[in-house]
Design a protein around this motif. Structure first.
Motif, PDB file in Angstrom:
ATOM      1  N   SER A  81      15.524  11.402  25.206  1.00 34.62           N
ATOM      2  CA  SER A  81      15.459  10.789  26.530  1.00 34.62           C
ATOM      3  C   SER A  81      15.488  11.862  27.594  1.00 34.62           C
ATOM      4  O   SER A  81      15.849  13.012  27.326  1.00 34.62           O
ATOM      5  CB  SER A  81      16.632   9.831  26.722  1.00 34.62           C
ATOM      6  OG  SER A  81      17.833  10.564  26.803  1.00 34.62           O
ATOM      7  N   LEU A  82      15.132  11.457  28.797  1.00 35.54           N
ATOM      8  CA  LEU A  82      15.184  12.344  29.954  1.00 35.54           C
ATOM      9  C   LEU A  82      16.203  11.790  30.937  1.00 35.54           C
ATOM     10  O   LEU A  82      16.473  10.588  30.950  1.00 35.54           O
ATOM     11  CB  LEU A  82      13.814  12.389  30.638  1.00 35.54           C
ATOM     12  CG  LEU A  82      12.724  13.141  29.882  1.00 35.54           C
ATOM     13  CD1 LEU A  82      11.351  12.802  30.449  1.00 35.54           C
ATOM     14  CD2 LEU A  82      12.959  14.639  29.963  1.00 35.54           C
ATOM     15  N   ASN A  83      16.741  12.640  31.764  1.00 34.58           N
ATOM     16  CA  ASN A  83      17.603  12.175  32.845  1.00 34.58           C
ATOM     17  C   ASN A  83      16.819  11.191  33.715  1.00 34.58           C
ATOM     18  O   ASN A  83      15.622  11.358  33.933  1.00 34.58           O
ATOM     19  CB  ASN A  83      18.059  13.388  33.661  1.00 34.58           C
ATOM     20  CG  ASN A  83      18.874  12.993  34.867  1.00 34.58           C
ATOM     21  OD1 ASN A  83      18.333  12.579  35.888  1.00 34.58           O
ATOM     22  ND2 ASN A  83      20.178  13.075  34.746  1.00 34.58           N
ATOM     23  N   VAL A 117      14.900  12.584  36.577  1.00 37.37           N
ATOM     24  CA  VAL A 117      13.705  13.291  36.105  1.00 37.37           C
ATOM     25  C   VAL A 117      12.594  12.272  35.821  1.00 37.37           C
ATOM     26  O   VAL A 117      11.436  12.465  36.200  1.00 37.37           O
ATOM     27  CB  VAL A 117      14.048  14.142  34.858  1.00 37.37           C
ATOM     28  CG1 VAL A 117      12.787  14.627  34.160  1.00 37.37           C
ATOM     29  CG2 VAL A 117      14.942  15.320  35.244  1.00 37.37           C
ATOM     30  N   ILE A 167       7.597   8.022  28.054  1.00 39.58           N
ATOM     31  CA  ILE A 167       7.192   9.377  28.425  1.00 39.58           C
ATOM     32  C   ILE A 167       7.192  10.199  27.142  1.00 39.58           C
ATOM     33  O   ILE A 167       8.211  10.238  26.442  1.00 39.58           O
ATOM     34  CB  ILE A 167       8.166   9.961  29.470  1.00 39.58           C
ATOM     35  CG1 ILE A 167       8.082   9.123  30.762  1.00 39.58           C
ATOM     36  CG2 ILE A 167       7.864  11.423  29.754  1.00 39.58           C
ATOM     37  CD1 ILE A 167       9.067   9.507  31.824  1.00 39.58           C
ATOM     38  N   PRO A 168       6.059  10.800  26.783  1.00 39.20           N
ATOM     39  CA  PRO A 168       6.036  11.576  25.538  1.00 39.20           C
ATOM     40  C   PRO A 168       6.994  12.760  25.628  1.00 39.20           C
ATOM     41  O   PRO A 168       7.057  13.421  26.659  1.00 39.20           O
ATOM     42  CB  PRO A 168       4.579  12.046  25.449  1.00 39.20           C
ATOM     43  CG  PRO A 168       4.009  11.907  26.811  1.00 39.20           C
ATOM     44  CD  PRO A 168       4.780  10.847  27.511  1.00 39.20           C
ATOM     45  N   MET A 169       7.743  12.969  24.557  1.00 41.57           N
ATOM     46  CA  MET A 169       8.721  14.064  24.562  1.00 41.57           C
ATOM     47  C   MET A 169       8.546  14.935  23.329  1.00 41.57           C
ATOM     48  O   MET A 169       8.414  14.417  22.219  1.00 41.57           O
ATOM     49  CB  MET A 169      10.132  13.506  24.629  1.00 41.57           C
ATOM     50  CG  MET A 169      10.474  12.987  26.019  1.00 41.57           C
ATOM     51  SD  MET A 169      12.082  12.231  26.125  1.00 41.57           S
ATOM     52  CE  MET A 169      11.615  10.500  26.077  1.00 41.57           C
ATOM     53  N   ALA A 170       8.564  16.238  23.544  1.00 43.84           N
ATOM     54  CA  ALA A 170       8.395  17.196  22.451  1.00 43.84           C
ATOM     55  C   ALA A 170       9.736  17.464  21.766  1.00 43.84           C
ATOM     56  O   ALA A 170      10.795  17.089  22.273  1.00 43.84           O
ATOM     57  CB  ALA A 170       7.814  18.498  23.014  1.00 43.84           C
ATOM     58  N   SER A 171       9.672  18.104  20.609  1.00 44.76           N
ATOM     59  CA  SER A 171      10.843  18.632  19.893  1.00 44.76           C
ATOM     60  C   SER A 171      11.926  17.597  19.630  1.00 44.76           C
ATOM     61  O   SER A 171      13.109  17.935  19.564  1.00 44.76           O
ATOM     62  CB  SER A 171      11.475  19.800  20.671  1.00 44.76           C
ATOM     63  OG  SER A 171      10.530  20.809  20.912  1.00 44.76           O
ATOM     64  N   GLY A 172      11.529  16.344  19.493  1.00 48.20           N
ATOM     65  CA  GLY A 172      12.506  15.320  19.146  1.00 48.20           C
ATOM     66  C   GLY A 172      13.508  14.977  20.227  1.00 48.20           C
ATOM     67  O   GLY A 172      14.525  14.343  19.951  1.00 48.20           O
ATOM     68  N   VAL A 173      13.246  15.379  21.463  1.00 45.11           N
ATOM     69  CA  VAL A 173      14.161  14.997  22.549  1.00 45.11           C
ATOM     70  C   VAL A 173      14.073  13.479  22.711  1.00 45.11           C
ATOM     71  O   VAL A 173      12.987  12.905  22.664  1.00 45.11           O
ATOM     72  CB  VAL A 173      13.792  15.713  23.871  1.00 45.11           C
ATOM     73  CG1 VAL A 173      14.710  15.282  25.012  1.00 45.11           C
ATOM     74  CG2 VAL A 173      13.870  17.222  23.683  1.00 45.11           C
TER      75      VAL A 173
END
Lengths: 259, 259
Positions: free
Chosen positions: A244-246, A249, A236-242
């Motif tokens: 991982s996602l829960n 989510v 899943i593409p993530m912005a701002s260097g995040v």
């Protein structure tokens, strides 16, 4: 006495595959009070001191046609599998959407199927929230094995806001074998992982075949054994260097983006 | 002495708008150890008993160019705003993405903007997970007021897996006035609510104008006062009679579906 191949055994096994045992006074009372749930058996420890809430549970169980069984404290612990927190009370709740994965794979499938498979979701809150998101998003099945995942118990039920009772849980003994059976039945296996070269946003576009998305442990991700089975790794593409996602989510994004 | 209109006051105010005060020994140590974070001041209670971790914090603060300040216990409680849990330690961390909402609205905007506004997110875990999802999904700003929402403190930071420090938090005193200012600046206000007749899946398609999505309290939803301001109420379609989604899940769906 029934033997493993007899029809009686199969019926009983199918019934037990559809049951979830909840424990603790509040969770059991809430389940008995929910008119949409069917209770099969109420289990009480014969060492319980008399209490109004226990009396109420028994009345509700009788009204709802459930069997009321009394047990020694140790036997009750065996049933609840959590003697420390069962408070002398457990109930077997019938979950119409629960079945064995192999049984699900034998059924005729209606349209494209989207499954989630859980490879080590260890936090019951995450498990419950994931179930809530997946059910809301119309996921057709959640492949769950007792080994490696949080239990389908009171904490997960609470975090699922009760949706766990009506979730399409597909039980399996061994996730690797279960996924191989899915693959043999024509499902594509997609593993979620930050290293995936395919974006979920792309993978989910114009897809027509049935698919299983594998969600990994909150810290370690999907295990190496399972990654070997995968047809693709999607991220899943993530912005701002995040990083991982829960996991709940992630489940929701799959359910709503891959339609 | 500086007066409210002086440039010095404005600079200092802008600096403080960008700061978050964390407290507790582990959260403060983790912030000081993170090379991507700038610490402005380390606050210690002069009643703290000597401890290796306090010594380490002071060394890190000096290395990082932060001021080290000692205070009486009561003064430290005033700084941390949580005397019960601060363990005699607090730190002001600079968050480059934090600003006042009105300041953000005065800046030239680059492309279509997507904001979230929080109307009573009372659970700090939900707040943190929401921030993590919004930052990952590229949301341009999260409108937050101290009144009615959980604090931007250690619990939210932990649940955000540290992404809160780099989140685009837009502070405002009063959400109603803040949203009216957004509206005046050309933003459409969309409130999330189960009663909404427009599906997020449709609302988010082919949209070109800037938009604020308002997320309401976990139990009560968006308040009546704020609903009156809305240009539209949008809902997320849910299968199997599920009544609501976790607010962090909702935030993620907005961030990834409305692109």
């Amino acid at each position: 006495m029934s033997v493993p191949d007899s029809p009686e055994f199969k019926d009983r096994k199918a019934l037990f595959d559809r049951m979830i045992t909840v424990y603790g006074r509040n969770p059991v009372l809430e389940a008995l009070e929910d008119p949409n749930l069917e209770c099969f058996r109420l289990h009480l420890a014969d060492s319980n001191k008399p209490a109004a809430v226990l009396q109420k549970m028994q009345e509700l169980a009788v009204q709802r046609g459930a069997e009321v069984c009394f047990h020694g404290k140790r036997e009750l612990s065996r049933i609840s599998r959590n003697g420390k927190q069962d408070q002398g009370v457990a109930a077997d709740i019938v979950c119409p959407g629960f079945r064995q994965l192999e049984q699900y794979l034998e059924l005729p499938r209606q349209g494209r199927q989207r499954l989630l498979a859980l490879d080590g979701i260890s936090n019951p809150q995450n498990l419950g929230m994931l179930v809530r998101s997946a059910v809301a998003g119309g996921i057709n099945g959640i492949v769950w094995s007792a080994r490696g995942n949080a239990e389908l118990g009171p904490l997960a039920i609470k975090a699922s806001t009760g949706t766990l009772y009506r979730a399409p849980i597909l039980r399996c003994e061994n996730l690797g074998k279960g996924l191989a059976a899915c693959q043999a039945a024509g499902f594509a296996i997609r593993v979620l992982g930050a290293e995936g070269s395919t974006s979920l946003l792309d993978a989910a576009t114009g897809d027509t075949g049935s698919v299983v998305y594998v969600l990994g442990n909150e810290t370690r991700g999907v295990s190496a054994e399972i990654r070997q089975l995968a047809d693709a790794t999607v991220s899943i593409p993530m912005a701002s260097g995040v990083e991982s996602l829960n996991v709940a989510v992630t489940a929701a994004l799959i359910a709503y983006l891959d339609r």
